[in-house]
Design a protein around this motif. Structure first.
Motif, PDB file in Angstrom:
ATOM      1  N   LEU A 174      84.584  67.914  54.635  1.00  0.00           N
ATOM      2  CA  LEU A 174      83.441  68.730  55.034  1.00  0.00           C
ATOM      3  C   LEU A 174      82.597  68.002  56.082  1.00  0.00           C
ATOM      4  O   LEU A 174      82.185  68.594  57.087  1.00  0.00           O
ATOM      5  N   ASP A 175      82.366  66.724  55.871  1.00  0.00           N
ATOM      6  CA  ASP A 175      81.517  65.951  56.781  1.00  0.00           C
ATOM      7  C   ASP A 175      82.130  65.858  58.172  1.00  0.00           C
ATOM      8  O   ASP A 175      81.407  65.889  59.180  1.00  0.00           O
ATOM      9  N   ASP A 196      74.013  79.910  55.764  1.00  0.00           N
ATOM     10  CA  ASP A 196      73.046  79.697  56.830  1.00  0.00           C
ATOM     11  C   ASP A 196      73.245  80.813  57.842  1.00  0.00           C
ATOM     12  O   ASP A 196      74.312  80.915  58.445  1.00  0.00           O
ATOM     13  N   THR A 229      81.384  69.064  59.986  1.00  0.00           N
ATOM     14  CA  THR A 229      79.980  69.354  60.246  1.00  0.00           C
ATOM     15  C   THR A 229      79.252  68.263  61.016  1.00  0.00           C
ATOM     16  O   THR A 229      78.280  68.551  61.733  1.00  0.00           O
ATOM     17  N   HIS A 286      84.046  65.142  50.162  1.00  0.00           N
ATOM     18  CA  HIS A 286      83.090  65.446  51.225  1.00  0.00           C
ATOM     19  C   HIS A 286      83.499  64.899  52.575  1.00  0.00           C
ATOM     20  O   HIS A 286      82.925  65.299  53.602  1.00  0.00           O
ATOM     21  N   LEU A 305      80.241  78.146  51.987  1.00  0.00           N
ATOM     22  CA  LEU A 305      79.968  76.892  51.282  1.00  0.00           C
ATOM     23  C   LEU A 305      78.512  76.495  51.408  1.00  0.00           C
ATOM     24  O   LEU A 305      77.913  75.965  50.464  1.00  0.00           O
ATOM     25  N   GLN A 306      77.938  76.727  52.584  1.00  0.00           N
ATOM     26  CA  GLN A 306      76.555  76.354  52.869  1.00  0.00           C
ATOM     27  C   GLN A 306      75.895  77.518  53.607  1.00  0.00           C
ATOM     28  O   GLN A 306      75.794  77.508  54.835  1.00  0.00           O
ATOM     29  N   LEU A 335      82.471  78.195  56.424  1.00  0.00           N
ATOM     30  CA  LEU A 335      81.421  77.207  56.134  1.00  0.00           C
ATOM     31  C   LEU A 335      80.186  77.894  55.566  1.00  0.00           C
ATOM     32  O   LEU A 335      79.526  77.363  54.658  1.00  0.00           O
ATOM     33  N   HIS A 336      79.885  79.086  56.050  1.00  0.00           N
ATOM     34  CA  HIS A 336      78.757  79.862  55.531  1.00  0.00           C
ATOM     35  C   HIS A 336      78.943  80.152  54.046  1.00  0.00           C
ATOM     36  O   HIS A 336      77.968  80.193  53.285  1.00  0.00           O
TER      37      HIS A 336
END
Length: 613
Positions: free
Chosen positions: A217-218, A267, A221, A214, A264-265, A261-262
């Motif tokens: 990723l962190d 939105d 983001t 992470h 993966l998460q 990223l969409h």
């Protein structure tokens, strides 16, 4: 035809017209279509030829020691860029696609030599210690090295590559986190930062996908200077800096990262910037007739096409952005846009023999070739290496065909069903496509066929010789769901009439000639026209376009057409005095794509920019 096949063809056929709802039940989060793997397809036709010549006439002909590896061994620059990471990324994909020993050997050599230069703190690059991280393009260079090394692990399971990628990514994160208020770039401005960090987000997200760590990723983001989900700017056509608002490649690279990223998460806010780009291209005249965009690397909407038009990096990332949009939405219009850009702007950015690549690809005036290093040649290689994954997509329990080209796909569908799908076609010269369907056993599943938006006449579709009745609109996927068995075949007949396309903005009153997805250009060299002749003042008789003739100067099986025209100053009430041969846009000697017509009423709007769905 056997009686059993007749019964299947008559009883089991379900046809559905789909614009954006080709649902893929088992697709990754946020996607409705999923590309098949590079090892699951073999290409032929013009797309396959372009892949092959990029590998064997370009990639394997490079002086990788002198031009790519030596600068990393020397590490004596205060700023600069080579593009080794992009080259590695392309070579990894080419090796996965071909399984060719030469290509794999080059991949292994490039990576081994790059890793040899890695310093104890993780750095791989070309800059002196005092310039690292903050020097212009250092993060950009390192980012694509992280991506290429990570993809070597993804495609080949090379743990040493993954370890080197993690060490390099950790170096970037550690150094930047130690000075969190410092902004890389030439002027310390946030907008300019993206130009020297392009690719960092995509590389770290790919590393996260392969490691589930992470931290990567962190950083994308949550790190104060990055915060990829919060990136939100307006497209600008002018300004003092070529930043993320003006630079089309940088902007679209960030869009691709947000869509990654969409995945993966999911939105919907992560799609806002990409939709802004699509609206600009299709509703505000940002899309050029060649399918690409940009002027002097920035957004532009005046439709001028000379000089530094259509940067190859922009061409590559627009293609990549459209692929992501197609995967997320299932909307065939993105496949239509991909097809236009691939057969025109992308292939015109390469010499017909494959060896040379362009930085810019104007549709007016002379086109120049560039060297082997830097961003555009390597982004060109990368997108060519990705093309095999843009032909077929998994859709629900079946497949969707996006690009038409000679090819064979061997995939596994749910319930351990093996499917071989083979396209037999002369596309884009011919609109006839035969698709041979060979499942390992009789099974029901859907097959989607993109019906191009340029089809002005109804498309004829038949399964095993039996016509399929469908009111599928152009610019949609036609989905055929039925029980399929080995030996089945689908036949598409797409009529390819000539289309005179109306120019916009700077091209108002001028017209481009297209057939299917192909744009045609005028070459003074081919036509032996005097240098002083002003091509913009030639008037063409639009009714004189003849049947296409075979012309192999650009590609085997390529096309050209003859037209009658009037030389500058000659009245169209007089007999025409010129017979011109128009060739496909990738003709390297072409210098014009828009013309005056004696009868403008024979023209029509471009089907891509007027699509406002």
């Amino acid at each position: 035809m056997s009686n059993s096949r007749k019964r299947i063809g008559i009883v089991g056929l379900v046809v559905v017209a789909v614009q954006s709802a080709m649902a893929a039940a088992k697709a990754p989060a946020g996607e409705t279509l999923t590309p098949i793997g590079l090892r699951e397809i073999k290409l032929a036709g013009e797309i396959g030829r372009r892949v092959d010549i990029t590998i064997y006439q370009n990639l394997l002909a490079l002086n990788t020691e002198k031009d790519f590896l030596d600068p990393f061994r020397q590490r004596n620059k205060v700023a600069g860029y080579i593009g080794l990471g992009k080259l590695i990324d392309a070579t990894v994909r080419f090796a996965a696609y071909t399984n060719d020993e030469q290509v794999r050997a080059l991949k292994n050599h490039l990576i081994a030599e790059a890793i040899k230069t890695q310093e104890p703190d993780g750095y791989i690059g070309i800059l002196v210690p005092a310039s690292r991280v903050w020097g212009v393009y250092d993060i950009h260079e390192m980012s694509y090295l992280v991506l290429g090394l990570t993809n070597d692990y993804k495609f080949f399971g090379e743990k040493a590559s993954l370890e080197a990628a993690r060490k390099l990514a950790d170096f970037i994160i550690t150094r930047w986190s130690a000075e969190p208020s410092r902004i890389p770039g030439p002027d310390g401005k946030r907008g300019s930062m993206y130009g020297v960090t392009t690719g960092l987000d995509g590389a770290l997200l790919t590393l996260y996908e392969q490691t589930s760590d992470h931290r990567y990723l962190d950083f994308c983001t949550n790190f104060a200077q990055y915060q990829l989900p919060q990136w939100n700017v307006a497209i600008k056509l002018d300004g003092p800096r070529m930043d993320d608002e003006r630079h089309s490649y940088i902007y679209m690279a960030l869009c691709v990262a947000q869509m990654q990223l969409h995945g993966l998460q999911p939105d919907p806010r992560l799609l806002k910037q990409t939709q802004q780009a699509v609206d600009f291209l299709t509703r505000q005249d940002g899309l050029l007739i060649t399918g690409s965009c940009s002027m002097s690397e920035g957004w532009h909407s005046n439709q001028t096409g000379s000089g530094p038009a259509s940067e190859s990096c922009a061409t590559a990332y627009l293609t990549r952005m459209l692929d992501r949009l197609l995967r997320i939405s299932g909307d065939a219009k993105y496949g239509d846009m991909m097809e236009r850009i691939v057969f025109n702007a992308l292939f015109a950015a390469q010499s017909p023999d494959g060896r040379r690549i362009r930085y810019f690809c104007p549709f007016e005036g002379q086109r120049a070739y560039f060297g082997d290093t830097y961003c555009c040649p390597n982004n060109f290689r990368r997108i060519i290496a990705e093309l095999p994954a843009m032909v077929y997509y998994r859709s629900g329990d079946g497949l969707a065909v996006n690009l038409y080209t000679e090819s064979t796909a061997n995939v596994e569908l749910p319930d351990a069903l093996r499917l071989t799908l083979r396209q037999e076609t002369g596309y884009p010269s011919s609109g006839t496509v035969r698709i041979h369907v060979d499942p390992s056993r009789t099974a029901e599943f859907p097959l989607g066929l993109r019906i191009p938006r340029w089809c002005t006449e109804p498309v004829k579709v038949a399964v095993n010789g039996q016509a399929v009745a469908s009111a599928t609109p152009r610019g949609s996927f036609l989905t055929i769901k039925r029980p399929w068995q080995a030996g089945d075949r689908i036949e598409l007949e797409m009529s390819m009439p000539w289309r005179w396309i109306k120019g916009r903005q700077a091209q108002v009153g001028r017209f481009a000639l297209m057939r299917g997805p192909l744009l045609f250009c005028l070459s003074p060299e081919v036509n032996r026209l005097p240098k002083e002749l002003d091509l913009r003042k030639i008037v063409i008789d639009p009714s004189s376009v003849c049947a296409p003739s075979e012309d192999a100067r650009v590609r085997p099986g390529g096309l050209a057409c003859k037209v009658r025209a009037w030389s500058p100053g000659r009245a169209t009430t007089q007999p025409s005095d010129l017979e011109l041969l128009l060739t496909e846009f990738p003709d390297p000697s072409g210098t014009a794509a828009y013309y005056l017509l004696s009868d403008p009423s024979m023209s029509q709007d471009d089907e891509l920019p007027v699509a406002r769905q």
